[in-house]
Design an enzyme around this catalytic site. Sequence first.
Site, PDB file in Angstrom:
ATOM      1  N   GLU A  33       1.075  -1.155  -0.087  1.00 62.64           N
ATOM      2  CA  GLU A  33       0.356   0.181  -0.003  1.00 62.64           C
ATOM      3  C   GLU A  33       0.597   1.359  -0.461  1.00 62.64           C
ATOM      4  OE1 GLU A  33      -2.907  -0.149  -0.533  1.00 62.64           O
ATOM      5  OE2 GLU A  33      -3.309  -2.058  -0.436  1.00 62.64           O
ATOM      6  N   GLU A  74      -6.226   4.648   7.248  1.00 62.17           N
ATOM      7  CA  GLU A  74      -5.338   4.311   5.994  1.00 62.17           C
ATOM      8  C   GLU A  74      -5.827   3.134   6.280  1.00 62.17           C
ATOM      9  OE1 GLU A  74      -4.539   3.170   2.286  1.00 62.17           O
ATOM     10  OE2 GLU A  74      -4.951   5.579   3.363  1.00 62.17           O
ATOM     11  N   GLU A  81     -10.727  -1.521   0.970  1.00 63.05           N
ATOM     12  CA  GLU A  81     -10.095  -2.403  -0.253  1.00 63.05           C
ATOM     13  C   GLU A  81      -9.635  -3.493  -0.734  1.00 63.05           C
ATOM     14  OE1 GLU A  81      -7.574   0.577  -1.207  1.00 63.05           O
ATOM     15  OE2 GLU A  81      -8.724   2.308  -1.404  1.00 63.05           O
TER      16      GLU A  81
END
Length: 126
Positions: A33, A74, A81
């Site tokens: 990420e 995050e 996601e």
Amino acid sequence: MEKSPFKGTRGLKRIINATGYSMDGLKVAFKNEAAFRTLLGLSVVLIPIALLLPVAPVEKAIMVAVCLLSVIIELFNSAIEAVVDRISLERHELSKNAKDLGSAAQFIGLWTIFIVWGIILIGHYL
């Protein structure tokens, strides 16, 4: 309620396992990420600055906390996601909504850093 077959330990063994899973999650986020790496880098810069600034201890704590909050957001955003992508890679309005909502949460987290730091620094230096 049916018990998950993946939850079988208790006590110290559970804490050790949970710590390992958490470290695995941090490794995955760092490896895969880019946004996580960026926020981590931002925090690595901002947190020492916050600790060195001549502001009240509670202000330092808040400045550090909002940085860490954005990293936490995050991680949740990346988890959302991953789950959406695991379910299906085809475009779907609900999938887009889920990803956009996670992104919006991070956007607000970043603005929180900006606003909190701004209020504290303006309060001390103007």
